[in-house]
Design a protein around this motif. Structure first.
Motif, PDB file in Angstrom:
ATOM      1  N   LYS A 174       5.895  -5.582  16.836  1.00 39.72           N
ATOM      2  CA  LYS A 174       5.179  -4.302  16.790  1.00 39.72           C
ATOM      3  C   LYS A 174       4.328  -4.176  15.531  1.00 39.72           C
ATOM      4  CE  LYS A 174       7.997  -1.592  19.887  1.00 39.72           C
ATOM      5  NZ  LYS A 174       8.710  -0.336  20.091  1.00 39.72           N
ATOM      6  N   LEU A 175       4.843  -4.641  14.393  1.00 44.72           N
ATOM      7  CA  LEU A 175       4.064  -4.563  13.159  1.00 44.72           C
ATOM      8  C   LEU A 175       2.868  -5.508  13.192  1.00 44.72           C
ATOM      9  CD1 LEU A 175       6.884  -4.222  10.475  1.00 44.72           C
ATOM     10  CD2 LEU A 175       5.390  -2.427  11.396  1.00 44.72           C
ATOM     11  N   ARG A 176       3.037  -6.693  13.767  1.00 50.00           N
ATOM     12  CA  ARG A 176       1.900  -7.625  13.907  1.00 50.00           C
ATOM     13  C   ARG A 176       0.819  -7.025  14.800  1.00 50.00           C
ATOM     14  NH1 ARG A 176       5.142 -13.300  14.579  1.00 50.00           N
ATOM     15  NH2 ARG A 176       5.384 -13.727  12.360  1.00 50.00           N
ATOM     16  N   GLU A 177       1.251  -6.425  15.903  1.00 49.12           N
ATOM     17  CA  GLU A 177       0.294  -5.833  16.851  1.00 49.12           C
ATOM     18  C   GLU A 177      -0.432  -4.636  16.235  1.00 49.12           C
ATOM     19  OE1 GLU A 177       0.597  -3.415  21.009  1.00 49.12           O
ATOM     20  OE2 GLU A 177       1.729  -5.300  20.869  1.00 49.12           O
ATOM     21  N   ALA A 178       0.297  -3.800  15.517  1.00 49.53           N
ATOM     22  CA  ALA A 178      -0.284  -2.569  14.986  1.00 49.53           C
ATOM     23  C   ALA A 178      -1.151  -2.792  13.750  1.00 49.53           C
ATOM     24  CB  ALA A 178       0.828  -1.579  14.649  1.00 49.53           C
ATOM     25  N   PHE A 179      -0.788  -3.778  12.901  1.00 46.23           N
ATOM     26  CA  PHE A 179      -1.431  -3.875  11.595  1.00 46.23           C
ATOM     27  C   PHE A 179      -2.092  -5.215  11.282  1.00 46.23           C
ATOM     28  CE2 PHE A 179       2.094  -0.783  11.208  1.00 46.23           C
ATOM     29  CZ  PHE A 179       1.311   0.347  11.041  1.00 46.23           C
ATOM     30  N   ALA A 180      -1.976  -6.219  12.148  1.00 44.06           N
ATOM     31  CA  ALA A 180      -2.557  -7.543  11.905  1.00 44.06           C
ATOM     32  C   ALA A 180      -2.375  -7.955  10.435  1.00 44.06           C
ATOM     33  CB  ALA A 180      -4.030  -7.564  12.294  1.00 44.06           C
ATOM     34  N   ASN A 223       8.490  -6.052   4.136  1.00 43.21           N
ATOM     35  CA  ASN A 223       7.413  -6.246   3.166  1.00 43.21           C
ATOM     36  C   ASN A 223       6.182  -6.651   3.960  1.00 43.21           C
ATOM     37  OD1 ASN A 223       8.804  -5.939   0.531  1.00 43.21           O
ATOM     38  ND2 ASN A 223      10.037  -7.608   1.355  1.00 43.21           N
ATOM     39  N   ILE A 224       5.131  -5.842   3.886  1.00 48.35           N
ATOM     40  CA  ILE A 224       3.945  -6.072   4.697  1.00 48.35           C
ATOM     41  C   ILE A 224       2.686  -5.864   3.858  1.00 48.35           C
ATOM     42  CG2 ILE A 224       4.063  -3.690   5.567  1.00 48.35           C
ATOM     43  CD1 ILE A 224       2.819  -4.713   8.208  1.00 48.35           C
ATOM     44  N   VAL A 225       1.723  -6.764   4.045  1.00 50.57           N
ATOM     45  CA  VAL A 225       0.408  -6.644   3.414  1.00 50.57           C
ATOM     46  C   VAL A 225      -0.623  -6.652   4.542  1.00 50.57           C
ATOM     47  CG1 VAL A 225      -1.267  -7.689   1.839  1.00 50.57           C
ATOM     48  CG2 VAL A 225       1.184  -7.857   1.336  1.00 50.57           C
ATOM     49  N   SER A 226      -1.401  -5.563   4.634  1.00 53.51           N
ATOM     50  CA  SER A 226      -2.370  -5.432   5.721  1.00 53.51           C
ATOM     51  C   SER A 226      -3.604  -4.657   5.266  1.00 53.51           C
ATOM     52  CB  SER A 226      -1.730  -4.696   6.896  1.00 53.51           C
ATOM     53  OG  SER A 226      -2.702  -4.375   7.873  1.00 53.51           O
ATOM     54  N   PRO A 227      -4.786  -5.088   5.732  1.00 51.51           N
ATOM     55  CA  PRO A 227      -6.000  -4.321   5.450  1.00 51.51           C
ATOM     56  C   PRO A 227      -5.924  -2.890   5.997  1.00 51.51           C
ATOM     57  CG  PRO A 227      -6.560  -6.486   6.339  1.00 51.51           C
ATOM     58  CD  PRO A 227      -5.076  -6.325   6.467  1.00 51.51           C
ATOM     59  N   ALA A 228      -5.071  -2.639   6.970  1.00 49.10           N
ATOM     60  CA  ALA A 228      -4.937  -1.300   7.552  1.00 49.10           C
ATOM     61  C   ALA A 228      -4.469  -0.276   6.524  1.00 49.10           C
ATOM     62  CB  ALA A 228      -3.955  -1.334   8.721  1.00 49.10           C
ATOM     63  N   PHE A 229      -3.883  -0.742   5.419  1.00 48.28           N
ATOM     64  CA  PHE A 229      -3.359   0.165   4.402  1.00 48.28           C
ATOM     65  C   PHE A 229      -4.352   0.460   3.287  1.00 48.28           C
ATOM     66  CE2 PHE A 229       0.710  -2.024   5.790  1.00 48.28           C
ATOM     67  CZ  PHE A 229       1.010  -1.051   6.727  1.00 48.28           C
ATOM     68  N   ILE A 256       2.814   7.288   1.113  1.00 50.36           N
ATOM     69  CA  ILE A 256       3.377   8.110   2.188  1.00 50.36           C
ATOM     70  C   ILE A 256       2.641   7.871   3.505  1.00 50.36           C
ATOM     71  CG2 ILE A 256       3.682  10.494   2.985  1.00 50.36           C
ATOM     72  CD1 ILE A 256       4.277  11.209   0.045  1.00 50.36           C
ATOM     73  N   GLU A 257       1.316   7.795   3.457  1.00 50.18           N
ATOM     74  CA  GLU A 257       0.546   7.530   4.680  1.00 50.18           C
ATOM     75  C   GLU A 257       0.923   6.173   5.272  1.00 50.18           C
ATOM     76  OE1 GLU A 257      -3.716   9.748   4.100  1.00 50.18           O
ATOM     77  OE2 GLU A 257      -3.288   8.067   2.749  1.00 50.18           O
ATOM     78  N   ARG A 258       1.096   5.177   4.437  1.00 48.70           N
ATOM     79  CA  ARG A 258       1.470   3.836   4.908  1.00 48.70           C
ATOM     80  C   ARG A 258       2.836   3.871   5.584  1.00 48.70           C
ATOM     81  NH1 ARG A 258      -0.571   0.137  -0.249  1.00 48.70           N
ATOM     82  NH2 ARG A 258      -2.664   1.035  -0.293  1.00 48.70           N
ATOM     83  N   HIS A 259       3.780   4.556   4.966  1.00 46.20           N
ATOM     84  CA  HIS A 259       5.118   4.640   5.553  1.00 46.20           C
ATOM     85  C   HIS A 259       5.087   5.395   6.873  1.00 46.20           C
ATOM     86  CE1 HIS A 259       7.707   3.598   1.813  1.00 46.20           C
ATOM     87  NE2 HIS A 259       6.575   2.924   1.811  1.00 46.20           N
ATOM     88  N   ARG A 260       4.292   6.447   6.944  1.00 48.35           N
ATOM     89  CA  ARG A 260       4.169   7.190   8.212  1.00 48.35           C
ATOM     90  C   ARG A 260       3.567   6.314   9.303  1.00 48.35           C
ATOM     91  NH1 ARG A 260       2.085  12.848   5.567  1.00 48.35           N
ATOM     92  NH2 ARG A 260       4.158  13.656   5.063  1.00 48.35           N
ATOM     93  N   MET A 261       2.589   5.489   8.953  1.00 48.52           N
ATOM     94  CA  MET A 261       1.972   4.581   9.926  1.00 48.52           C
ATOM     95  C   MET A 261       3.012   3.601  10.482  1.00 48.52           C
ATOM     96  SD  MET A 261      -1.533   3.835   7.769  1.00 48.52           S
ATOM     97  CE  MET A 261      -2.194   2.533   8.821  1.00 48.52           C
ATOM     98  N   ILE A 262       3.824   3.053   9.591  1.00 47.98           N
ATOM     99  CA  ILE A 262       4.858   2.106  10.008  1.00 47.98           C
ATOM    100  C   ILE A 262       5.917   2.817  10.836  1.00 47.98           C
ATOM    101  CG2 ILE A 262       6.722   0.611   9.172  1.00 47.98           C
ATOM    102  CD1 ILE A 262       4.800  -0.022   6.766  1.00 47.98           C
ATOM    103  N   GLN A 319       1.551  -2.810   1.388  1.00 44.32           N
ATOM    104  CA  GLN A 319       0.444  -2.976   0.461  1.00 44.32           C
ATOM    105  C   GLN A 319      -0.820  -3.407   1.190  1.00 44.32           C
ATOM    106  OE1 GLN A 319       2.588  -5.903  -1.893  1.00 44.32           O
ATOM    107  NE2 GLN A 319       2.691  -4.452  -3.585  1.00 44.32           N
ATOM    108  N   ALA A 320      -1.955  -3.082   0.574  1.00 38.17           N
ATOM    109  CA  ALA A 320      -3.233  -3.589   1.044  1.00 38.17           C
ATOM    110  C   ALA A 320      -3.496  -4.916   0.330  1.00 38.17           C
ATOM    111  CB  ALA A 320      -4.344  -2.595   0.738  1.00 38.17           C
ATOM    112  N   PRO A 321      -4.350  -5.772   0.895  1.00 32.49           N
ATOM    113  CA  PRO A 321      -4.680  -7.031   0.215  1.00 32.49           C
ATOM    114  C   PRO A 321      -5.171  -6.752  -1.207  1.00 32.49           C
ATOM    115  CG  PRO A 321      -5.549  -7.026   2.426  1.00 32.49           C
ATOM    116  CD  PRO A 321      -5.032  -5.626   2.167  1.00 32.49           C
ATOM    117  N   GLY A 322      -4.760  -7.595  -2.139  1.00 35.86           N
ATOM    118  CA  GLY A 322      -5.140  -7.423  -3.519  1.00 35.86           C
ATOM    119  C   GLY A 322      -4.151  -6.610  -4.320  1.00 35.86           C
ATOM    120  N   GLU A 323      -3.250  -5.903  -3.640  1.00 38.52           N
ATOM    121  CA  GLU A 323      -2.230  -5.121  -4.325  1.00 38.52           C
ATOM    122  C   GLU A 323      -0.934  -5.919  -4.490  1.00 38.52           C
ATOM    123  OE1 GLU A 323      -3.464  -0.713  -2.597  1.00 38.52           O
ATOM    124  OE2 GLU A 323      -1.668  -1.702  -1.860  1.00 38.52           O
TER     125      GLU A 323
END
Length: 91
Positions: free
Chosen positions: A10-16, A46-52, A58-64, A84-88
């Motif tokens: 689900k996380l792969r599908e939602a956030f690539a 632990n996830i790193v995605s451009p979607a974040f 808080i927004e990231r946690h709500r998305m997950i 995290q977003a890439p680079g973070e």
């Protein structure tokens, strides 16, 4: 399919994600609230995605949480998140 596999899919599908690590830490919570025989109740993500990008913690946690609503309403008792977003990453 295990709960861990469902979370990963689900996380792969939602956030690539560029990176994704999901650990079942249920064994660390034996005897605590929410633990059940067989585990699959306590997870660390632990996830790193451009979607974040540009989103607050808080927004990231709500998305997950939205992506994993079925698991959180069912067998998953606790979910520890690092999003995290890439680079973070690493900082």
């Amino acid at each position: 399919m295990s709960t861990k596999d469902a979370i990963i899919n689900k996380l792969r599908e939602a956030f690539a994600p560029q990176s994704l690590d999901v650990s079942d830490e249920s064994h660390l919570h034996e005897g605590h609230s929410g633990h059940r025989p067989g585990g699959e109740t306590h997870f660390t993500v632990n996830i790193v995605s451009p979607a974040f990008q540009g989103k607050s913690r808080i927004e990231r946690h709500r998305m997950i949480n939205a992506a994993l609503a079925a698991e959180l309403a069912g067998s998953v008792h606790a979910l520890a998140l690092t999003a995290q977003a890439p680079g973070e990453a690493g900082g």
